[in-house]
Scaffold this motif. Structure first.
Motif, PDB file in Angstrom:
ATOM      1  N   GLU B 366      35.935 -13.183  40.916  1.00  9.04           N
ATOM      2  CA  GLU B 366      35.351 -12.481  39.859  1.00  9.04           C
ATOM      3  C   GLU B 366      33.989 -11.960  39.821  1.00  9.04           C
ATOM      4  O   GLU B 366      33.434 -10.960  39.406  1.00  9.04           O
ATOM      5  CB  GLU B 366      35.370 -13.767  38.855  1.00  9.04           C
ATOM      6  N   ARG B 369      33.620  -8.445  40.873  1.00  8.39           N
ATOM      7  CA  ARG B 369      34.085  -7.564  39.985  1.00  8.39           C
ATOM      8  C   ARG B 369      33.113  -7.406  38.547  1.00  8.39           C
ATOM      9  O   ARG B 369      33.479  -6.420  37.885  1.00  8.39           O
ATOM     10  CB  ARG B 369      35.505  -7.905  39.124  1.00  8.39           C
ATOM     11  N   ASN B 370      32.007  -8.076  38.838  1.00 13.38           N
ATOM     12  CA  ASN B 370      31.151  -7.799  37.824  1.00 13.38           C
ATOM     13  C   ASN B 370      29.644  -7.597  38.232  1.00 13.38           C
ATOM     14  O   ASN B 370      28.838  -8.433  38.171  1.00 13.38           O
ATOM     15  CB  ASN B 370      31.246  -9.303  37.035  1.00 13.38           C
TER      16      ASN B 370
END
Lengths: 576, 576
Positions: B366, B369-370
């Motif tokens: 995660e 992806r940020n």
């Protein structure tokens, strides 16, 4: 004294913000990366080259257009074959432009085992010459050999991480490799993915593929252009050898072309001191290659960059910034007369102009000087009973280490061989000199030409037992006894007298004397050998020393007897 | 499934005592050691080649005279520039005959630091393609850059002993090297004697010597034959690049000759997926080199053996026993149409015929992806007050990454720059997207040709801030906001609408989609870009992505403003 400039200081000198320590002005630089000759100055600091171009130095030497080549690298040699200590040899080779050697010390290891390598490493530390080590792979050379010591994968493991160790030395037991014998595989696995030298004369086709799959990546035994090309194609670097006995260069140089040149390297393998002093070392390979038509810059690349690449020596082999300041200043690119040599930035001037330091004797431990244990020998041990009229005869091939198995009639007396007719071979004997077992192997030798005398040596590859040849038993026995009493060496006897002996007390292989004295001894002994009838196309001492080596075809003699290399077994010297 | 034959079994197969696992019969083998084309069978077992000659296999494939070349190696590439995940890219490159790449993952490291490399290494493990890593040397690229993360010698020490790590990546901060800056020296010392890549466009003379002394041994930025030859002579391997924007091959291939060929290597550096799929990867370099007159066997050696030697990859780069079974089967040596590719003995057939496995989304953590943190942006942040009538303008050079600093009059309105006339440049903005600081740099761009729209990208070397260009503020702002909301990527806006976006949520650099979808998106976006006026000699996305890179002359834009690479400092966009 290495001034030990740090990286910042070297960058400052390269960038021209600070004068370099030393600048070789107006050089014609042999650029091995591009195969060009380019004008320029070479700036040095400490042990490296910092710049090529237009530089100023604290000190400057004007080369006046003289040629500058990278220091030469011998890709494969046995230091012991020069018969002087490495610390002494250093001076000789540097004067010939050789600044790095890749050495396989398997001679001393066959006598003394792992302690022999440690001794060579100690000597290497004292030498300005850079000596790298390939660990001997085949001690004993084959299961048929009886050396003084063994050296197996357990010993290798103790040394594999040492600084100077580059990989595994020539895998002479090529049959063991091709068969995939388990003791061989253990050694190969220890060096997997690393540098492993080959030695596989005549190996071809599927067997050669098997040898390559094992991870072996060099070959210095190719004897013809055809053999060389097959090996190059399968990924072997070809080390083009010009030794004292094995002279392959004139043949192999015909196989070099612009497509495969990068995979061709020079070596000497076994080269005697007198030949090095008279003709040269790697400079001799270069000179001969250029004479044969190879472009000088290409020949120099074969002696430098190619060898460095072959052995992963990324810090040398070229005149370029960041590379070791190993530089040979040459008068021309035809005769390759050497005017100056720099090793790691230190100057070494001219041929024979540089001698090693003192204290050599003190450096050699006592156990290394006391290695010849012959036991009692007697004349009747040399008797050769003939079971039939014909004999299997070891026949020399001039200019090659190979021998041919000839079969013919010989003279006999009371059922024993006797050297009587001009056409008769002479006797050859190999005696155990490691364990005083009294083991002796007997055979017949043709082409050596000796009459009224005998020559003996404790240099006999690779087991280094005592080898002696002669036309009469009296001189042969005397020669063997002489070497037994002086700790090993080479001797020539005639008519019941010792004519001259070169003592080689260090493992029975190397002298304690300065190289100049050894050279003089060798020159005198060579003249004596010639006077006993040994023809000019045979180098007597080197030739003799290879007659016990069971890995070179076709026929050899060990302390166990006559060995047929092709059949891979012992045979009788006489035929029924 | 690797059947994992042991060495004994491989030797048995090579020696012909046992059938090989697989034999490619009747091949025309490109021998890179000798630069010959030779007929023969290639015998394979597990992941390696066991024999060349006449072999029988458990399985056999008749190549019917088809050409077999070693798998191609890309000497220098940034995986991230393809915009797909490495595990996905693997399929694409293998289909093009590339079996090994030397990757510098400095894009992802500029965004995520050391965790980015660990992610690439994880991806590499899942790829059939062999991915080796050069550790990014310059994150930030120079002291002038503001990346999302830093990567220094402390981080390097944690990775230097990892299996896939070969050395230190391109040292773009060549000024730091030539000056001998202490932070630079720390990194260089960590890799001393090892592999260190260069990146020094235009560097020459003493400064280039300083760069070489530092231990840097490759260069992929040579822009002319003259520059190439100077660098070859000083010991640099020359990586001849054919990327999407930087196209050096046609020029540099004129500098290759038989004397320096061994030091010439192919690379792509930054090449987009669509170009790889349409024209090829390293196969494209080979094809172009042969078209330009290089001998096919030499061109293939440049793509294989030379690269392997340059990076010390001793197990590959040739079709020979003991080498990895990385084999490209080619229809001819002119068009280089690829019929089959074997990687480590496993077959991969044909272009686009092989797709990567599923589960890609799940593999990307995660936090990766940020990564786009733009902060609040407003239209007035794009205002460019003009202090005088003339401006310093970034001017593109088609087919090159270089830019030229042009100076000329531009249109203004109320003291602000406005793109009004046909001759006016467009606006270029770089916005911090790592720390939401609101930092923005503004400049003017000529040669891009865009009208009635804007293009934005979170790929902007090397800091990978958000870069956006356009002729009006509305579209520029919209484009930036679009990328802020989708986690990064590339977008094109026109007349207040988002025309198309390619989301690149992995670090703002790579897509989660299969390569075929990414390709289709890129093709559509390229068509849209052309419709907005971007000329055909400019690759819009790659070109845009390099406009923030402060190490390529002459003039760049960062989030701090306009940067003059030659003067090495920030300058105003307007001139008084």
């Amino acid at each position: 004294v290495d001034l030990g400039y740090n990286l910042k200081e070297k960058i400052d000198m390269a960038a021209g913000r600070r004068k370099s320590e030393l600048v070789l002005k107006n050089a014609s630089i042999v650029n091995v990366f591009t195969q060009e000759i380019l004008k320029g100055d070479i700036a040095l600091a400490g042990d490296i080259i910092v710049g090529i171009g237009n530089y100023e130095g604290e000190k400057e030497i004007d080369l006046k257009g003289g040629f500058a080549a990278p220091g030469f690298i011998d890709g494969h040699m046995h230091l012991e074959s020069t018969m002087v200590l490495p610390s002494e040899l250093s001076a000789v080779l540097l004067a010939r432009g050789t600044t790095t050697v890749v050495a396989d010390p398997h001679e001393i290891v066959n006598v003394c085992g792992i302690d022999g390598i440690r001794f060579i490493m100690d000597q290497a530390k004292k030498s300005l010459l850079d000596i790298f080590i390939m660990l001997p792979s085949c001690v004993p050379a084959t299961p048929h050999d009886s050396p003084g010591a063994r050296f197996d994968e357990t010993d290798m493991e103790k040394l594999v991480c040492e600084d100077r160790v580059l990989g595994l030395g020539e895998f002479m037991d090529f049959k063991g490799v091709v068969e995939g014998r388990s003791d061989v595989l253990k050694k190969l696995k220890l060096f997997r993915g690393g540098k492993i030298d080959g030695h596989a004369p005549g190996l071809s086709g599927k067997a050669l593929n098997a040898y390559a799959v094992a991870g072996i990546r060099t070959e210095h035994e190719a004897g013809s252009v055809e053999e060389m090309l097959e090996k190059l194609r399968l990924g072997f670097y070809i080390l083009i050898r010009e030794g004292s006995a094995a002279k392959d260069l004139k043949t192999l140089v015909n196989g070099v072309n612009s497509g495969n040149m990068r995979r061709c390297v020079f070596c000497t393998d076994d080269r005697h001191l007198d030949d090095i002093l008279a003709e040269g070392h790697i400079d001799n390979n270069i000179r001969m290659a250029v004479e044969a038509g190879i472009d000088p810059a290409a020949a120099i690349a074969m002696a430098t960059l190619n060898t460095a690449e072959c052995y992963g020596l990324n810090d040398r082999g070229a005149i370029a910034p960041g590379y070791l300041a190993d530089i040979v200043v040459l008068e021309d690119l035809k005769n390759f007369k050497i005017n100056m040599v720099f090793k790691s930035g230190k100057i070494t001037v001219g041929n024979k102009g540089w001698t090693a330091g003192s204290g050599r004797d003190a450096d050699v431990p006592e156990w290394l000087r006391n290695t010849v244990r012959l036991g009692s020998i007697s004349k009747d041990m040399l008797d050769m009973e003939m079971c039939g009229p014909e004999a299997n005869i070891i026949t020399l091939v001039p200019g090659s280490l190979a021998t041919v198995k000839a079969v013919r009639k010989v003279s006999t007396e009371n059922g024993l061989f006797i050297c009587k007719e001009k056409s008769d071979p002479v006797k050859l004997a190999v005696m155990d000199r490691h364990r005083a077992s009294g083991n002796i192997g007997l055979g017949l030798l043709d082409g050596f030409g000796i009459r009224c005398g005998a020559i003996a040596s404790t240099i006999s590859h690779d087991s280094h037992n005592l080898i002696v040849t002669g036309d009469n038993d009296t001189d042969m026995l005397l020669a063997a006894e002489e070497l037994g009493s002086c700790g090993g060496g080479i001797t020539i006897c005639s008519s019941g007298k010792v004519l001259k002996t070169l003592p080689l007390p260090v493992a029975g292989l190397m002298s304690l004397k300065p190289f100049m004295e050894v050279e003089q001894d060798l020159i005198q002994m060579l003249a004596i050998a010639r006077s006993l009838g040994i023809p000019y196309n045979i180098e007597p001492f080197m030739t003799l020393s290879f007659l016990a080596l069971t890995v070179i075809p076709e026929i050899r003699l060990t302390e166990k007897g006559l060995f047929d290399v092709i059949q891979d077994n012992y045979i009788n010297y006489c035929r029924t």
